[in-house]
Design an enzyme around this catalytic site. Structure first.
Site, PDB file in Angstrom:
ATOM      1  N   ARG A 117      37.234 -25.014  12.781  1.00 19.53           N
ATOM      2  CA  ARG A 117      37.494 -23.899  13.550  1.00 19.53           C
ATOM      3  C   ARG A 117      38.350 -22.713  12.737  1.00 19.53           C
ATOM      4  O   ARG A 117      37.861 -21.840  13.230  1.00 19.53           O
ATOM      5  CB  ARG A 117      38.683 -24.480  14.686  1.00 19.53           C
ATOM      6  CG  ARG A 117      38.863 -23.563  15.761  1.00 19.53           C
ATOM      7  CD  ARG A 117      40.082 -23.579  16.520  1.00 19.53           C
ATOM      8  NE  ARG A 117      39.851 -25.131  17.071  1.00 19.53           N
ATOM      9  CZ  ARG A 117      39.626 -25.610  18.248  1.00 19.53           C
ATOM     10  NH1 ARG A 117      39.052 -24.677  19.063  1.00 19.53           N
ATOM     11  NH2 ARG A 117      39.803 -26.879  18.577  1.00 19.53           N
ATOM     12  N   TYR A 146      33.020 -24.894  18.332  1.00 22.62           N
ATOM     13  CA  TYR A 146      32.825 -25.467  19.432  1.00 22.62           C
ATOM     14  C   TYR A 146      32.281 -24.809  20.745  1.00 22.62           C
ATOM     15  O   TYR A 146      32.608 -25.186  21.954  1.00 22.62           O
ATOM     16  CB  TYR A 146      34.246 -26.140  19.910  1.00 22.62           C
ATOM     17  CG  TYR A 146      34.759 -27.047  18.653  1.00 22.62           C
ATOM     18  CD1 TYR A 146      34.153 -28.071  18.393  1.00 22.62           C
ATOM     19  CD2 TYR A 146      35.782 -26.431  18.004  1.00 22.62           C
ATOM     20  CE1 TYR A 146      34.519 -28.893  17.367  1.00 22.62           C
ATOM     21  CE2 TYR A 146      36.355 -27.166  16.648  1.00 22.62           C
ATOM     22  CZ  TYR A 146      35.642 -28.470  16.578  1.00 22.62           C
ATOM     23  OH  TYR A 146      36.121 -29.086  15.446  1.00 22.62           O
ATOM     24  N   GLY A 157      42.559 -29.088  11.346  1.00 23.69           N
ATOM     25  CA  GLY A 157      43.040 -28.794  12.649  1.00 23.69           C
ATOM     26  C   GLY A 157      43.934 -27.638  12.476  1.00 23.69           C
ATOM     27  O   GLY A 157      44.481 -27.234  13.841  1.00 23.69           O
ATOM     28  N   TYR A 163      38.704 -27.606  28.638  1.00 28.27           N
ATOM     29  CA  TYR A 163      40.067 -27.722  28.225  1.00 28.27           C
ATOM     30  C   TYR A 163      40.849 -26.714  28.859  1.00 28.27           C
ATOM     31  O   TYR A 163      42.121 -26.437  28.534  1.00 28.27           O
ATOM     32  CB  TYR A 163      40.116 -26.926  26.590  1.00 28.27           C
ATOM     33  CG  TYR A 163      39.242 -27.981  25.775  1.00 28.27           C
ATOM     34  CD1 TYR A 163      39.640 -29.490  25.567  1.00 28.27           C
ATOM     35  CD2 TYR A 163      38.510 -27.477  24.728  1.00 28.27           C
ATOM     36  CE1 TYR A 163      38.841 -30.157  24.607  1.00 28.27           C
ATOM     37  CE2 TYR A 163      37.639 -28.140  23.818  1.00 28.27           C
ATOM     38  CZ  TYR A 163      38.053 -29.605  24.044  1.00 28.27           C
ATOM     39  OH  TYR A 163      37.422 -30.234  22.971  1.00 28.27           O
ATOM     40  N   ARG A 180      34.055 -25.000  26.715  1.00 27.87           N
ATOM     41  CA  ARG A 180      35.536 -24.866  26.299  1.00 27.87           C
ATOM     42  C   ARG A 180      36.801 -24.358  27.617  1.00 27.87           C
ATOM     43  O   ARG A 180      37.314 -25.228  27.805  1.00 27.87           O
ATOM     44  CB  ARG A 180      36.130 -24.097  25.173  1.00 27.87           C
ATOM     45  CG  ARG A 180      35.412 -24.708  23.785  1.00 27.87           C
ATOM     46  CD  ARG A 180      36.263 -23.782  22.719  1.00 27.87           C
ATOM     47  NE  ARG A 180      37.594 -24.126  22.394  1.00 27.87           N
ATOM     48  CZ  ARG A 180      38.277 -23.270  22.813  1.00 27.87           C
ATOM     49  NH1 ARG A 180      38.068 -22.252  23.216  1.00 27.87           N
ATOM     50  NH2 ARG A 180      39.691 -23.605  22.817  1.00 27.87           N
ATOM     51  N   CYS A 193      25.976 -24.630  39.080  1.00 26.63           N
ATOM     52  CA  CYS A 193      26.563 -25.185  40.236  1.00 26.63           C
ATOM     53  C   CYS A 193      27.740 -26.251  40.149  1.00 26.63           C
ATOM     54  O   CYS A 193      27.848 -27.325  40.379  1.00 26.63           O
ATOM     55  CB  CYS A 193      25.594 -25.828  41.117  1.00 26.63           C
ATOM     56  SG  CYS A 193      24.366 -24.729  41.605  1.00 26.63           S
TER      57      CYS A 193
END
Length: 412
Positions: free
Chosen positions: A276, A370, A239, A316, A312, A342
């Site tokens: 990440r 990601y 994380g 987000y 992303r 679209c």
């Protein structure tokens, strides 16, 4: 730290010109730095060297075989959430005995195959999963290693969609149930409790949530010991965030030092599951400008990359730096960078000041995590190529999909 850098007016990864990558492999195209990937993993390993530890890369962040192979050569373990990810690890040369199987919805087939592949441990997310694991292990006449994943009810102060440690989240076992389950497992015939685990979310940029979760794990560990249950490892999850815009996450060494101080006095292995923070800043997404569109309200840069290639921003509202591959000495304007899909949500960045022309290439920074792993064929678009940079060498590690690939599995 980004793997992108300018030399005079041209953008590079390592010693490779990104314009040359785009011209050779086309766009959209994901590009990764081999040296950045290795140095990020090694930073975790170096910071943890004074205590027993296991680094299990979170495969969901980027599951390309070449990426996994490079990490396997570094002696990495792997955190998986599906049978497909396990098979990828094995195909890439990873050792299943260094695999942790996380995830709340493991199917019977996935559990059975993971047991047969002799993975190291299951991170168990519910009492129902424990029951299913016991049934399958009993049928296979074997004993399975398990760790109980704790839901510590800690706010990681990140996006709601990637928060996983609050009591309203679907992940983990309520903290007050861990000790009774630990005592129950002490007499289980086909399950061996070897650890406790927690993972509170992703893209966390402050130390306090991690330290709070570590304190909860330590309390549980000590209470288990009082009951005569000595677990072998404490899994602190992953994380750790990276810098996309103006975030200031702790450095890997600072983050690890703060965590390991919690456990130095205790005879346990520390497992960590970064994803990440290993691969995020080690990659970029190249795109080509198709049109400049000017309206009374907005200026748009229309590119050949869409939300199907990089989800992303749409999912987000994520911000990622967007840089010209070649700098122009011309007038700058403020643009929204939009793709061809679209949907009005199909944007890569808004209100970016650029000096660009149609045909120019742009690089979307910090797209190693990601990015491709969340891509799709929405609008029947072919997914991008992936390229690994090693100094001045460019290696294609996934070819661009073709139109024929889109319907190869379908029948009329």
């Amino acid at each position: 730290m980004s793997c992108l850098h300018y030399r005079e007016t041209e953008l590079y990864i390592e010693n490779s010109r990104l314009k040359q990558v785009a011209e050779k492999f086309g766009t959209p195209c994901y590009v990764y730095s081999s040296s950045a990937l290795a140095s990020n993993w090694q930073a975790f390993d170096e910071a943890l060297k004074s205590i027993p530890h296991r680094i299990c890369y979170a495969v969901k962040a980027n599951s390309n075989l070449a990426i996994l192979h490079q990490l396997a050569k570094l002696n990495s373990g792997f955190d998986i959430v599906s049978l497909g990810e396990l098979e990828r690890v094995i195909a890439a040369g990873g050792d299943p005995k260094k695999v942790i199987f996380s995830g709340i919805g493991k199917s019977e087939i996935e559990i059975e195959q993971a047991i047969k592949k002799k993975i190291h441990c299951f991170n168990v997310e519910s009492e129902a999963e424990l029951e299913k694991l016991h049934q399958i292990a009993s049928r296979l006449n074997t004993t399975v290693n398990v760790a109980l994943r704790v839901n510590p009810n800690i706010d990681p102060h990140t996006h709601n969609y990637i928060s996983t440690g609050l009591k309203e989240n679907k992940f983990g076992i309520e903290i007050n149930k861990i000790i009774p389950l630990g005592r129950q497992l002490a007499s289980a015939s086909h399950l061996r409790l070897i650890g406790i685990a927690s993972h509170i979310g992703s893209q966390i940029v402050k130390l306090n949530p991690f330290l709070s979760a570590a304190n909860r794990l330590l309390d549980i560990y000590l209470e288990l010991r009082k009951s005569g249950i000595n677990v072998q490892h404490i899994n602190v999850g992953g994380g750790l965030g990276i810098t996309y815009h103006d975030e200031h996450p702790p450095a890997i060494a600072e983050y690890v030092k703060a965590l390991q101080q919690k456990f130095l006095k205790h005879p346990v292995e520390i497992i960590i599951e970064p994803g990440r923070s290993i691969v995020g800043n080690a990659g970029a997404l190249l795109t080509r400008i198709e049109y400049l569109k000017h309206t009374s309200q907005k200026n748009f840069v229309i590119v050949d990359t869409g939300m199907n290639d990089l989800l992303r921003p749409a999912l987000y509202n994520a911000w990622q730096a967007i840089l010209p591959v070649e700098l122009r000495n011309s007038e700058k304007r403020t643009y929204d960078i939009a793709g061809p899909v679209c949907e009005s949500a199909d944007f890569l960045g808004k209100n970016r000041t650029l000096a660009v022309q149609p045909g120019d290439y742009l690089a979307i920074d910090s797209a190693g995590a990601y990015g491709f792993s969340m891509s799709s064929n929405y609008n029947s678009r072919c997914r991008p190529a992936e390229v690994l940079i090693e100094n001045d060498k460019m290696r294609l590690i996934r070819r661009r999909e073709t139109i024929e690939d889109l319907f190869a599995l379908e029948k009329i």
